[in-house]
Design a protein around this motif. Sequence first.
Motif, PDB file in Angstrom:
ATOM      1  N   GLY A 591       0.837  -1.189   0.000  1.00 14.58           N
ATOM      2  CA  GLY A 591       0.000   0.000   0.000  1.00 14.58           C
ATOM      3  C   GLY A 591       0.870   1.236   0.000  1.00 14.58           C
ATOM      4  O   GLY A 591       2.066   1.164   0.302  1.00 14.58           O
ATOM      5  N   ALA A 592       0.267   2.369  -0.335  1.00 13.70           N
ATOM      6  CA  ALA A 592       1.011   3.622  -0.415  1.00 13.70           C
ATOM      7  C   ALA A 592       0.227   4.742   0.233  1.00 13.70           C
ATOM      8  O   ALA A 592      -1.007   4.754   0.232  1.00 13.70           O
ATOM      9  CB  ALA A 592       1.310   3.967  -1.878  1.00 13.70           C
ATOM     10  N   SER A 593       0.948   5.707   0.816  1.00 12.87           N
ATOM     11  CA  SER A 593       0.362   6.879   1.454  1.00 12.87           C
ATOM     12  C   SER A 593      -0.498   6.435   2.625  1.00 12.87           C
ATOM     13  O   SER A 593      -0.003   5.792   3.551  1.00 12.87           O
ATOM     14  CB  SER A 593      -0.420   7.692   0.421  1.00 12.87           C
ATOM     15  N   ASN A 594      -1.805   6.715   2.617  1.00 13.13           N
ATOM     16  CA  ASN A 594      -2.681   6.162   3.649  1.00 13.13           C
ATOM     17  C   ASN A 594      -2.628   4.637   3.643  1.00 13.13           C
ATOM     18  O   ASN A 594      -2.753   3.993   4.684  1.00 13.13           O
ATOM     19  CB  ASN A 594      -4.115   6.653   3.409  1.00 13.13           C
ATOM     20  N   GLY A 595      -2.415   4.055   2.467  1.00 15.12           N
ATOM     21  CA  GLY A 595      -2.225   2.611   2.375  1.00 15.12           C
ATOM     22  C   GLY A 595      -0.906   2.164   2.974  1.00 15.12           C
ATOM     23  O   GLY A 595      -0.775   1.016   3.412  1.00 15.12           O
ATOM     24  N   GLY A 596       0.092   3.057   3.003  1.00 13.64           N
ATOM     25  CA  GLY A 596       1.335   2.749   3.707  1.00 13.64           C
ATOM     26  C   GLY A 596       1.101   2.650   5.201  1.00 13.64           C
ATOM     27  O   GLY A 596       1.664   1.780   5.881  1.00 13.64           O
ATOM     28  N   LEU A 597       0.267   3.561   5.734  1.00 10.91           N
ATOM     29  CA  LEU A 597      -0.138   3.461   7.139  1.00 10.91           C
ATOM     30  C   LEU A 597      -0.808   2.121   7.397  1.00 10.91           C
ATOM     31  O   LEU A 597      -0.544   1.462   8.416  1.00 10.91           O
ATOM     32  CB  LEU A 597      -1.091   4.607   7.474  1.00 10.91           C
ATOM     33  N   LEU A 598      -1.671   1.701   6.496  1.00  9.69           N
ATOM     34  CA  LEU A 598      -2.341   0.404   6.618  1.00  9.69           C
ATOM     35  C   LEU A 598      -1.330  -0.730   6.706  1.00  9.69           C
ATOM     36  O   LEU A 598      -1.430  -1.617   7.565  1.00  9.69           O
ATOM     37  CB  LEU A 598      -3.267   0.213   5.417  1.00  9.69           C
ATOM     38  N   VAL A 599      -0.346  -0.716   5.817  1.00 10.04           N
ATOM     39  CA  VAL A 599       0.674  -1.766   5.822  1.00 10.04           C
ATOM     40  C   VAL A 599       1.476  -1.724   7.115  1.00 10.04           C
ATOM     41  O   VAL A 599       1.762  -2.763   7.730  1.00 10.04           O
ATOM     42  CB  VAL A 599       1.586  -1.634   4.594  1.00 10.04           C
ATOM     43  N   GLY A 600       1.861  -0.512   7.553  1.00  7.64           N
ATOM     44  CA  GLY A 600       2.591  -0.392   8.810  1.00  7.64           C
ATOM     45  C   GLY A 600       1.797  -0.935   9.979  1.00  7.64           C
ATOM     46  O   GLY A 600       2.340  -1.584  10.886  1.00  7.64           O
ATOM     47  N   ALA A 601       0.485  -0.683   9.982  1.00  6.24           N
ATOM     48  CA  ALA A 601      -0.361  -1.217  11.049  1.00  6.24           C
ATOM     49  C   ALA A 601      -0.381  -2.740  11.018  1.00  6.24           C
ATOM     50  O   ALA A 601      -0.337  -3.391  12.075  1.00  6.24           O
ATOM     51  CB  ALA A 601      -1.777  -0.659  10.910  1.00  6.24           C
ATOM     52  N   MET A 602      -0.433  -3.335   9.837  1.00  6.01           N
ATOM     53  CA  MET A 602      -0.433  -4.797   9.737  1.00  6.01           C
ATOM     54  C   MET A 602       0.878  -5.392  10.243  1.00  6.01           C
ATOM     55  O   MET A 602       0.887  -6.420  10.930  1.00  6.01           O
ATOM     56  CB  MET A 602      -0.658  -5.224   8.284  1.00  6.01           C
ATOM     57  N   VAL A 603       1.987  -4.743   9.917  1.00  7.98           N
ATOM     58  CA  VAL A 603       3.295  -5.237  10.361  1.00  7.98           C
ATOM     59  C   VAL A 603       3.359  -5.301  11.880  1.00  7.98           C
ATOM     60  O   VAL A 603       3.938  -6.237  12.454  1.00  7.98           O
ATOM     61  CB  VAL A 603       4.416  -4.340   9.793  1.00  7.98           C
ATOM     62  N   THR A 604       2.765  -4.334  12.553  1.00  8.26           N
ATOM     63  CA  THR A 604       2.856  -4.278  14.012  1.00  8.26           C
ATOM     64  C   THR A 604       1.682  -4.956  14.708  1.00  8.26           C
ATOM     65  O   THR A 604       1.771  -5.241  15.903  1.00  8.26           O
ATOM     66  CB  THR A 604       2.950  -2.816  14.481  1.00  8.26           C
ATOM     67  N   ARG A 605       0.595  -5.235  13.995  1.00  2.00           N
ATOM     68  CA  ARG A 605      -0.572  -5.887  14.606  1.00  2.00           C
ATOM     69  C   ARG A 605      -0.554  -7.406  14.405  1.00  2.00           C
ATOM     70  O   ARG A 605      -0.809  -8.161  15.349  1.00  2.00           O
ATOM     71  CB  ARG A 605      -1.868  -5.324  14.007  1.00  2.00           C
ATOM     72  N   VAL A 606      -0.319  -7.841  13.175  1.00  3.45           N
ATOM     73  CA  VAL A 606      -0.420  -9.277  12.846  1.00  3.45           C
ATOM     74  C   VAL A 606       0.806  -9.714  12.042  1.00  3.45           C
ATOM     75  O   VAL A 606       0.695 -10.169  10.901  1.00  3.45           O
ATOM     76  CB  VAL A 606      -1.728  -9.576  12.088  1.00  3.45           C
ATOM     77  N   PRO A 607       1.996  -9.602  12.587  1.00  6.16           N
ATOM     78  CA  PRO A 607       3.211  -9.849  11.806  1.00  6.16           C
ATOM     79  C   PRO A 607       3.402 -11.291  11.359  1.00  6.16           C
ATOM     80  O   PRO A 607       4.219 -11.547  10.462  1.00  6.16           O
ATOM     81  CB  PRO A 607       4.325  -9.429  12.768  1.00  6.16           C
ATOM     82  N   THR A 608       2.657 -12.243  11.931  1.00 10.17           N
ATOM     83  CA  THR A 608       2.851 -13.647  11.563  1.00 10.17           C
ATOM     84  C   THR A 608       1.873 -14.121  10.492  1.00 10.17           C
ATOM     85  O   THR A 608       1.955 -15.278  10.065  1.00 10.17           O
ATOM     86  CB  THR A 608       2.691 -14.548  12.803  1.00 10.17           C
ATOM     87  N   ARG A 609       0.969 -13.264  10.055  1.00  8.97           N
ATOM     88  CA  ARG A 609      -0.056 -13.716   9.106  1.00  8.97           C
ATOM     89  C   ARG A 609       0.354 -13.530   7.654  1.00  8.97           C
ATOM     90  O   ARG A 609      -0.398 -13.888   6.744  1.00  8.97           O
ATOM     91  CB  ARG A 609      -1.380 -12.999   9.379  1.00  8.97           C
ATOM     92  N   PHE A 610       1.509 -12.957   7.414  1.00  6.58           N
ATOM     93  CA  PHE A 610       2.022 -12.781   6.058  1.00  6.58           C
ATOM     94  C   PHE A 610       3.541 -12.731   6.145  1.00  6.58           C
ATOM     95  O   PHE A 610       4.112 -12.583   7.232  1.00  6.58           O
ATOM     96  CB  PHE A 610       1.468 -11.496   5.425  1.00  6.58           C
ATOM     97  N   ALA A 611       4.187 -12.862   4.997  1.00  4.00           N
ATOM     98  CA  ALA A 611       5.646 -12.991   4.989  1.00  4.00           C
ATOM     99  C   ALA A 611       6.364 -11.737   4.536  1.00  4.00           C
ATOM    100  O   ALA A 611       7.571 -11.599   4.787  1.00  4.00           O
ATOM    101  CB  ALA A 611       6.063 -14.167   4.101  1.00  4.00           C
ATOM    102  N   ALA A 612       5.674 -10.835   3.855  1.00  2.91           N
ATOM    103  CA  ALA A 612       6.361  -9.660   3.310  1.00  2.91           C
ATOM    104  C   ALA A 612       5.400  -8.489   3.229  1.00  2.91           C
ATOM    105  O   ALA A 612       4.196  -8.654   3.004  1.00  2.91           O
ATOM    106  CB  ALA A 612       6.935  -9.962   1.926  1.00  2.91           C
TER     107      ALA A 612
END
Length: 738
Positions: A591-612
């Motif tokens: 994701g990018a911009s506001n979608g970058g925030l979304l990706v950052g939130a996923m990295v810190t909320r559910v880091p084991t549910r995806f690999a990259a």
Amino acid sequence: MTRAGFREPGRGWLALLALLVLLPTLWVAACRSAPARPHEQTKSAEVDAFAQLDRRARSGALRQRLHGMEVDDPYRALEQDSELTRDWIAAQNARTERALERHRDASVEARLRQLLSIGVLSDPQYGGDRLFVLEREGQREQPALFELHEDGTRSAALIDPEVQGERAALDYYYAAPDGRHVAFGISEAGDERAVLRVLELSSGRLLPEVIDHAKWCALSWLPDGSGFYYTRYPRAGEAGHDPQKPDAYFPRLFFHRLGDDPARDPLLFQSATATDFPYAAVGDGGRFVSVMNHRGWTASDLYLFDRGAEASARVAVPDHAHPLEPVVVGRDAEVRGVVHRGYLYMVSNEGAPRRRILRVEVAKVGDPQAFEEVVTHGEGTIEDFAVAGDRLVVHRVRNMRSELMLYALDGSAGRALALPTDGSIAALDAETQGGRVAVVFSSFFHPPSVLVLESGAQALSARAQVHHDLDLEAFQLSEAWVRSRDGTRVHLYYVHRRSIEASGQHPVLLYGYGGFDVSLLPSFTRTALHWIERGGIYAVANLRGGGELGDGWHRAGMLEHKPRVFEDFEAAIEYFTDSGLSRPERIAITGASNGGLLVGAMVTRVPTRFAAAAAYVGLYDMLRYHLFPPAEIWVSEYGDPREPEAARYLHAYSPYHRVVDGGRYPSVLIETADHDTRVSFAHSTKFAARLQHAQAGPQPIYFHMTRSQGHGKGTRLSDLVEKYARQHAFLEQALNVR
């Protein structure tokens, strides 16, 4: 600060800084306990160099008490354009480029260039009897402006940004209704700080007026082409100008008559609120000007200015005899409008979350009881509308797809115009008097085309289509509805090769945004084609915060409700595991911009549910985002960290503040740009540094800053190829795709 001020120091020792993550402390100690081999000495030097940079960056660490909360900011120093920050960025760029270079494939880059070279068509506009369009095809670096003839052929380029400079971009254009002139904005290196010029089409000469501070300019011509209303930001010496925050706040609405000195242009409208954005729409033969003033992304005001009944005596800006009359002001709703044949036509979401179209006689605009509904609030969400002679043309979204509706001016005889397939309309323009209509349409497997509705015609016809040699029949579009944590149904598109099996092995790349009333509809995505050609699944989630289901859907993902957006995306990620199509080790998000925030939130909320995770020009420090211009304009969407309640919910999900020392995070690529005038690089430097310091797992945390590029608009073809070659090298390494 000057984003262009980032300097590239000598690469020398920096070229050695290529390790993906810092080596564990015990390993480093063991290396130092015995005579080291040459390659071990190199690794040790790399680790020491990064450790030293990290210590320097953390030397400015702060702990503050904010609204009763203890808030750590360990990498505050990386907010500044300083020698330290430049050294840190240069080292990170060298490390990322060196690491990913090992995984880059020349054939992949060649294919990406082929796909990204497939033509772009956008922003059709009528001017007189001419139809203009922005187009990029082949190896052209930037879209240029062309006239599109009735037989589908193009003129020579009328405005070619590549002539203006290697990094010049055509940010916008506005064709005069009489077809004699085009106003346009050129910016450099993606910074969007456009300079407004006017081209005389018959001679190809530029008129002498030069209007600077015309970033994000909104412009509306008088019908005779003698002048226009336009927005620009304050100049030095004007109220609201801040040299530390140029072109960020207090945009104003002016009138310019061709040939006049722009420095003397009269002011039509200004708001006392720094973050408001006004613009104008000229209607009814130039007599009436509708003035809209947007207050964030959920509310706007509408005023009406009557310039005078006698064309020869019309005034340019309001005076005592020609006041600016409020029509809809101060409501917690959106409204915009234009005058046509004696009526003010308005689209509004007040009392109609999916919007409706109203009209009122101009003599009665002060009487809300005189407003009549002409297009009712219904199943579809109205995205846009235009008046076209004796018809109303309405773009609406229903079932996550665009529909183009045609009505009589009183709202009767409504019917849908057939579109080529399920897809999206990216732009709509209409001749106010002549009645012709033009749209740009595309879908996942339908490259962009310009469709026109001729005056009196009953069906759309293709005026221009992008050429390609793809076998699009080999691919398939699928859809799913998933349940978010609170039970809300969330829609998901995904495209893939036909006849895929639930093997658990398919690489998935999931994209999301979820904010600012933005609708994500099926559109032609060139890089997605490369992903699915190689056996992957490309997916798009329609999250709360977007506009697909109307105002209620948008508001459900705003302010304190922002975590619902993250929960929606988590459900979309889980779908690919639960369905058996993939598994966490084969799933990536982006994701990018506001979608970058979304990706950052996923990295810190559910880091084991995806690999990259690949995040671009994102926001990650949500307690300080408002301090980086022009980010105060987003307070209505995110909330104001200066207020205790907002600070608490922002702190609770802010990705930078959710990073935990010793956490095990997936592979992450964080990218920013040195000429981004929307989202500060500081979000990305701080978040990447924090993740790198905290990472206890073996996966790499990469950072990269692109040079002479901005938030995305104006990016050259060659830069897009480089960006996606880097992304695919990262993803294929992280997901073990070969």
